[in-house]
Design an enzyme around this catalytic site. Structure first.
Site, PDB file in Angstrom:
ATOM      1  N   ASP A  14       0.650   0.569   5.455  1.00  0.00           N
ATOM      2  CA  ASP A  14      -0.764   0.191   5.397  1.00  0.00           C
ATOM      3  C   ASP A  14      -0.930  -0.782   4.246  1.00  0.00           C
ATOM      4  O   ASP A  14      -0.337  -0.611   3.177  1.00  0.00           O
ATOM      5  CB  ASP A  14      -1.650   1.422   5.187  1.00  0.00           C
ATOM      6  CG  ASP A  14      -1.730   2.293   6.435  1.00  0.00           C
ATOM      7  OD1 ASP A  14      -1.651   1.743   7.555  1.00  0.00           O
ATOM      8  OD2 ASP A  14      -1.893   3.510   6.294  1.00  0.00           O
ATOM      9  N   ASP A  72      -3.488  -0.585  13.378  1.00  0.00           N
ATOM     10  CA  ASP A  72      -4.645   0.316  13.335  1.00  0.00           C
ATOM     11  C   ASP A  72      -5.888  -0.382  13.873  1.00  0.00           C
ATOM     12  O   ASP A  72      -6.685   0.216  14.608  1.00  0.00           O
ATOM     13  CB  ASP A  72      -4.919   0.783  11.900  1.00  0.00           C
ATOM     14  CG  ASP A  72      -3.784   1.588  11.309  1.00  0.00           C
ATOM     15  OD1 ASP A  72      -2.973   2.155  12.070  1.00  0.00           O
ATOM     16  OD2 ASP A  72      -3.700   1.648  10.066  1.00  0.00           O
TER      17      ASP A  72
END
Length: 158
Positions: A112, A133
């Site tokens: 991330d 995502d």
């Protein structure tokens, strides 16, 4: 199937290219300010689902991702996604799943790197996320729109 490939493959490539840049230019846990007080590039790892729910269950999410991919491909091959919104949604979903499962297999966590501070409760900062995502969340939105359109008469859909 062509639309699925045209959506999924470029987004998967974008996801992996951006993550490669992060992994090769930032140290794990590093945070670089881009827009002060609003946006940072980070290198965080997530072994769980969204918001780190069920963290440290990497193997579970690998298996879940592969089963989901197989189900989506079978459903697509059988013509389950008839409208353009749903077919785009499946492409986004597959691109997102492929991006995150690749991370889990290679890095043993999802990479991330986008961190926004929205300065509101529960988003101060918003949990870090990535291109995959974003694809998954956008796919959910498209599926919701497709479902809402399904209930309307054909004449109102245009």
């Amino acid at each position: 199937m062509k639309l699925l490939v045209a959506v999924a493959i470029p987004l998967y490539a974008l996801d992996q290219a951006t993550k490669w840049w992060i992994v090769t230019h930032l140290e794990f846990g590093e945070q670089r300010q881009v827009v002060p007080g609003f946006f940072d590039l980070v290198y965080f790892g997530n072994t769980g689902a969204a918001f780190s729910i069920l963290r440290d269950n990497n193997l579970f999410f690998i298996v879940l991702s592969l089963v989901t991919l197989a189900g989506l491909l079978i459903a697509t091959a059988r013509g389950a996604f008839k409208d353009t919104l749903s077919r785009c949604g499946v492409g986004l979903l597959i691109g997102g799943i492929l991006g995150n499962v690749t991370d889990r297999l290679i890095h043993h966590h999802v990479v991330d790197f986008l961190l926004f501070d929205l300065h509101i409760r529960f988003a101060d900062p918003w949990p870090a996320f990535n291109v995959a995502d974003s694809c998954i969340c956008t796919a959910v939105g498209l599926f919701i729109l497709a479902t809402l359109r399904e209930g309307r008469p054909q004449s109102q859909r245009a």
